[in-house]
Design a protein around this motif. Structure first.
Motif: not given
Length: 314
Positions: A27-30, A216-226, A253-259
């Motif tokens: 939840t901190a990532v997304d 922090v790195n995951a939050r940066t990467r998150l918008p680019h996860v397909h 479930l989709t958001r959690t898998a992306r995170a």
């Protein structure tokens, strides 16, 4: 100089609550995952774990404070009301409440299953819109109120309203640890922290920084996860097979898998991400039927995922 009271037990030093820690990190990532429900035995470091994550994030540049919502808080204290001091000077102004303080961070409710129905209704309204609207005492004010809702409690002391339970993106059971070695280590760490909070915290500073950088790195990467089309279909199929109620399950479930993918440094959601995310996402969203009462929610989710993905159930 920090006082003893200003230190919180380090997040990375909390032992034996890996599922809860993982859910909170996700939840901190997304933050759109929207929340974590942690129900289980008393005295299992639920509150310590939640507050320590807020300390870790704030210390490393992520402004996600943990704001407590007491069970007995008044409507004015939660929503906000007229600023009395400024009103005495003839000025009509708004005094922010708890929901304003929690915006962008975590709103934490201990013993959430004992929350008054009125407060439940307030939280449901604000959680649905992400906005707090206050019209009272001559004050008309609107402000954003988006936060990660975190609740803990002992289910033996009361049940949670289904409407509120569904607002928690993830859920985990927190149980007393039975392993003798882990229990002994928990005692050792707690005593060491109580005797020398600064020294103990310094020992864990590098590990805390590693956790923070990973987030922090995951939050940066998150918008680019397909999420590939076939994986998205598998997510829907698992939700259907598990008997999840409503359509929020697929989204969470989709958001959690992306995170999870972002935390793993990947740009595409994998089957493993979906499998790992399924239990905390779905186990509190399934209708309990007489024939399933002897099977735990987590087991039922794992079986559903195995059937959809053609795996052997763990």
């Amino acid at each position: 100089m920090k006082t003893r009271e200003s230190y919180l037990f380090p997040f990375s030093a909390v032992l034996g609550q890996d599922e809860l820690k993982s859910c909170l990190i996700l939840t901190a990532v997304d933050p759109r995952i929207s929340g974590v429900l942690a129900l289980g035995d008393r005295g299992t470091a639920k509150t310590t774990t939640i507050r320590s994550l807020g300390q870790l994030l704030t210390a490393h540049g992520l402004n996600m404070p943990v704001v407590d919502l007491p069970l007995g808080a008044s409507e004015d204290r939660i929503l906000g009301t007229m600023d009395i001091q400024r009103a005495l000077n003839g000025e009509v102004a708004f005094a922010p409440g708890i929901l304003s303080d929690a915006h962008g961070g975590f709103l934490y409710i201990d013993e959430v299953n004992l929350l008054d129905d009125f407060l439940v209704d307030v939280l449901l309204d604000v959680s649905a819109s992400g906005v707090n609207r206050v019209e009272r005492d001559g004050v008309s004010h609107v402000h954003p109120a988006r936060y990660v809702l975190v609740g803990s409690g002992n289910p033996e002391e009361g049940q949670l309203r289904p409407q509120l339970e569904d607002r928690f993106g993830l859920a985990t059971q927190v149980r007393t640890i039975r392993d003798k070695g882990l229990r002994a280590e928990i005692v050792r760490r707690r005593i060491q922290f109580d005797d020398d909070a600064a020294g103990f915290s310094a020992q864990w500073a590098d590990t805390e920084e590693q956790v923070a950088h990973r987030i922090v790195n995951a939050r940066t990467r998150l918008p680019h996860v397909h999420t590939p089309a076939h994986t998205a279909q598998q997510i829907v199929d698992i939700c259907i097979e598990a008997g999840a109620v409503g359509h929020r399950a697929e989204i969470v479930l989709t958001r959690t898998a992306r995170a999870l993918a972002a935390l793993g440094g990947r740009d595409e959601v994998t089957r493993s991400d979906v499998i790992f995310a399924a239990v905390p996402t779905l186990q509190h969203r399934m209708v309990e039927e007489p024939r399933t009462r002897q099977t735990s929610g987590s087991t039922r989710v794992k079986l559903a995922a195995a059937r959809v993905l053609g795996l052997r159930a763990a």
